[in-house]
Design a protein around this motif. Structure first.
Motif, PDB file in Angstrom:
ATOM      1  N   GLY A   2     -81.697 -38.785  31.014  1.00  0.00           N
ATOM      2  CA  GLY A   2     -82.717 -37.794  31.325  1.00  0.00           C
ATOM      3  C   GLY A   2     -82.711 -36.683  30.308  1.00  0.00           C
ATOM      4  O   GLY A   2     -82.167 -36.815  29.208  1.00  0.00           O
ATOM      5  N   HIS A   3     -83.317 -35.588  30.697  1.00  0.00           N
ATOM      6  CA  HIS A   3     -83.372 -34.403  29.843  1.00  0.00           C
ATOM      7  C   HIS A   3     -83.381 -33.163  30.727  1.00  0.00           C
ATOM      8  O   HIS A   3     -83.711 -33.241  31.909  1.00  0.00           O
ATOM      9  N   LEU A   4     -83.003 -32.055  30.132  1.00  0.00           N
ATOM     10  CA  LEU A   4     -83.048 -30.765  30.823  1.00  0.00           C
ATOM     11  C   LEU A   4     -83.634 -29.726  29.886  1.00  0.00           C
ATOM     12  O   LEU A   4     -83.273 -29.663  28.707  1.00  0.00           O
ATOM     13  N   VAL A   5     -84.515 -28.923  30.425  1.00  0.00           N
ATOM     14  CA  VAL A   5     -85.109 -27.800  29.709  1.00  0.00           C
ATOM     15  C   VAL A   5     -84.604 -26.524  30.372  1.00  0.00           C
ATOM     16  O   VAL A   5     -84.578 -26.434  31.603  1.00  0.00           O
ATOM     17  N   ASN A   6     -84.176 -25.568  29.568  1.00  0.00           N
ATOM     18  CA  ASN A   6     -83.619 -24.301  30.066  1.00  0.00           C
ATOM     19  C   ASN A   6     -82.522 -24.527  31.107  1.00  0.00           C
ATOM     20  O   ASN A   6     -82.549 -23.963  32.207  1.00  0.00           O
ATOM     21  N   PRO A   7     -81.519 -25.357  30.766  1.00  0.00           N
ATOM     22  CA  PRO A   7     -80.501 -25.701  31.760  1.00  0.00           C
ATOM     23  C   PRO A   7     -79.503 -24.578  32.035  1.00  0.00           C
ATOM     24  O   PRO A   7     -79.217 -23.753  31.176  1.00  0.00           O
ATOM     25  N   THR A   8     -79.027 -24.590  33.246  1.00  0.00           N
ATOM     26  CA  THR A   8     -77.870 -23.791  33.656  1.00  0.00           C
ATOM     27  C   THR A   8     -76.987 -24.740  34.458  1.00  0.00           C
ATOM     28  O   THR A   8     -77.450 -25.791  34.911  1.00  0.00           O
ATOM     29  N   PHE A   9     -75.739 -24.386  34.625  1.00  0.00           N
ATOM     30  CA  PHE A   9     -74.900 -25.225  35.483  1.00  0.00           C
ATOM     31  C   PHE A   9     -73.862 -24.371  36.173  1.00  0.00           C
ATOM     32  O   PHE A   9     -73.517 -23.279  35.736  1.00  0.00           O
ATOM     33  N   ASP A  10     -73.396 -24.901  37.295  1.00  0.00           N
ATOM     34  CA  ASP A  10     -72.340 -24.274  38.081  1.00  0.00           C
ATOM     35  C   ASP A  10     -71.169 -25.243  38.158  1.00  0.00           C
ATOM     36  O   ASP A  10     -71.357 -26.461  38.277  1.00  0.00           O
ATOM     37  N   PHE A  11     -69.958 -24.702  38.111  1.00  0.00           N
ATOM     38  CA  PHE A  11     -68.758 -25.514  38.267  1.00  0.00           C
ATOM     39  C   PHE A  11     -68.577 -25.817  39.748  1.00  0.00           C
ATOM     40  O   PHE A  11     -68.795 -24.959  40.595  1.00  0.00           O
ATOM     41  N   VAL A  12     -68.176 -27.037  40.031  1.00  0.00           N
ATOM     42  CA  VAL A  12     -67.887 -27.442  41.400  1.00  0.00           C
ATOM     43  C   VAL A  12     -66.381 -27.657  41.475  1.00  0.00           C
ATOM     44  O   VAL A  12     -65.852 -28.593  40.885  1.00  0.00           O
ATOM     45  N   GLY A  13     -65.698 -26.760  42.154  1.00  0.00           N
ATOM     46  CA  GLY A  13     -64.247 -26.853  42.253  1.00  0.00           C
ATOM     47  C   GLY A  13     -63.554 -26.253  41.040  1.00  0.00           C
ATOM     48  O   GLY A  13     -64.189 -25.772  40.096  1.00  0.00           O
ATOM     49  N   GLU A  14     -62.245 -26.307  41.079  1.00  0.00           N
ATOM     50  CA  GLU A  14     -61.413 -25.720  40.034  1.00  0.00           C
ATOM     51  C   GLU A  14     -60.711 -26.770  39.191  1.00  0.00           C
ATOM     52  O   GLU A  14     -59.848 -26.435  38.387  1.00  0.00           O
ATOM     53  N   GLU A  15     -61.080 -28.033  39.368  1.00  0.00           N
ATOM     54  CA  GLU A  15     -60.404 -29.107  38.639  1.00  0.00           C
ATOM     55  C   GLU A  15     -60.956 -29.239  37.222  1.00  0.00           C
ATOM     56  O   GLU A  15     -62.142 -29.003  36.980  1.00  0.00           O
ATOM     57  N   TYR A  16     -60.055 -29.638  36.330  1.00  0.00           N
ATOM     58  CA  TYR A  16     -60.429 -29.841  34.930  1.00  0.00           C
ATOM     59  C   TYR A  16     -60.130 -31.275  34.526  1.00  0.00           C
ATOM     60  O   TYR A  16     -59.339 -31.963  35.156  1.00  0.00           O
ATOM     61  N   GLN A  17     -60.766 -31.700  33.458  1.00  0.00           N
ATOM     62  CA  GLN A  17     -60.476 -32.982  32.831  1.00  0.00           C
ATOM     63  C   GLN A  17     -60.191 -32.727  31.360  1.00  0.00           C
ATOM     64  O   GLN A  17     -60.737 -31.795  30.769  1.00  0.00           O
ATOM     65  N   GLU A  18     -59.338 -33.520  30.792  1.00  0.00           N
ATOM     66  CA  GLU A  18     -59.089 -33.447  29.361  1.00  0.00           C
ATOM     67  C   GLU A  18     -59.264 -34.838  28.811  1.00  0.00           C
ATOM     68  O   GLU A  18     -58.692 -35.795  29.333  1.00  0.00           O
ATOM     69  N   GLY A  19     -60.085 -34.949  27.780  1.00  0.00           N
ATOM     70  CA  GLY A  19     -60.330 -36.271  27.221  1.00  0.00           C
ATOM     71  C   GLY A  19     -60.992 -36.179  25.871  1.00  0.00           C
ATOM     72  O   GLY A  19     -61.401 -35.096  25.430  1.00  0.00           O
ATOM     73  N   PRO A  20     -61.119 -37.331  25.205  1.00  0.00           N
ATOM     74  CA  PRO A  20     -61.697 -37.347  23.868  1.00  0.00           C
ATOM     75  C   PRO A  20     -63.174 -36.959  23.897  1.00  0.00           C
ATOM     76  O   PRO A  20     -63.913 -37.383  24.774  1.00  0.00           O
TER      77      PRO A  20
END
Length: 186
Positions: free
Chosen positions: A68-86
């Motif tokens: 898909g696509h997003l125009v003028n996007p914003t986002f909110d974090f859900v939870g406090e979990e993180y991921q680390e990856g390539p």
């Protein structure tokens, strides 16, 4: 609709905050189509308008079964979990480094037709949304690396065949000779 050249690391447009889209017109639809065509051709997960040299807040994604696509996007974090990856970037071709991102996000924005849209999905899609929204703010994923890894990444980039230091990308300066016969026909 056409495949466009992708701007590479060092291009100032990649470090400039993109402007909000105010006109949901045929030009915006053409931009989204060009972003999609270029992304598919390159085989990436996402592509933001600044990567094509267009300073507007638009990105496309083809990631983990979501597209898909997003125009003028914003986002909110859900939870406090993180991921680390390539993580890699079409503007930094041939390289991937481990980057820390929030595990889950919910993105809000608009379609190219001006309709509101909300996007959430897999962990990979969350990474993609964060990465592409960073592009719209003039932030590269290199900025998210820990300092030692960033130093290593910069050294590797400087040795890449495609890398050109900022001073070498300027237009050549045309100098005229102060001497009366140089540069003139006789």
């Amino acid at each position: 609709m056409a495949i466009q050249p992708i701007r590479l690391f060092g291009d100032p447009v990649l470090r400039t905050r993109a402007a909000e889209v105010t006109d949901f017109d045929v030009e915006l639809r053409k931009l989204v189509a060009d972003l999609n065509d270029t992304l598919v051709d390159e085989g990436g997960a996402g592509l933001a308008a600044p990567q094509l040299g267009v300073g507007l807040r638009v990105f496309v994604y083809h990631c983990d079964g979501f597209a898909g696509h997003l125009v003028n996007p914003t986002f909110d974090f859900v939870g406090e979990e993180y991921q680390e990856g390539p993580e890699g970037c079409l503007s930094i071709p041939g390289f991937r480094w481990n980057c820390r991102r929030h595990l889950h996000v919910v993105a809000n924005g608009w379609t190219m037709h001006g309709e509101p849209v909300q996007v959430e999905g897999s962990e990979l899609l969350a990474r993609c949304i964060q990465h592409e929204t960073d592009h719209l703010d003039g932030v590269l994923f290199l900025d998210r690396l820990d300092p030692e890894l960033r130093k290593q990444a910069m050294a590797e980039i400087r040795s890449a065949s495609w890398f050109q230091p900022a001073e070498s990308t300027n237009q050549p300066v045309i100098k005229t000779s102060p001497h009366p016969l140089f540069g003139k026909l006789r």
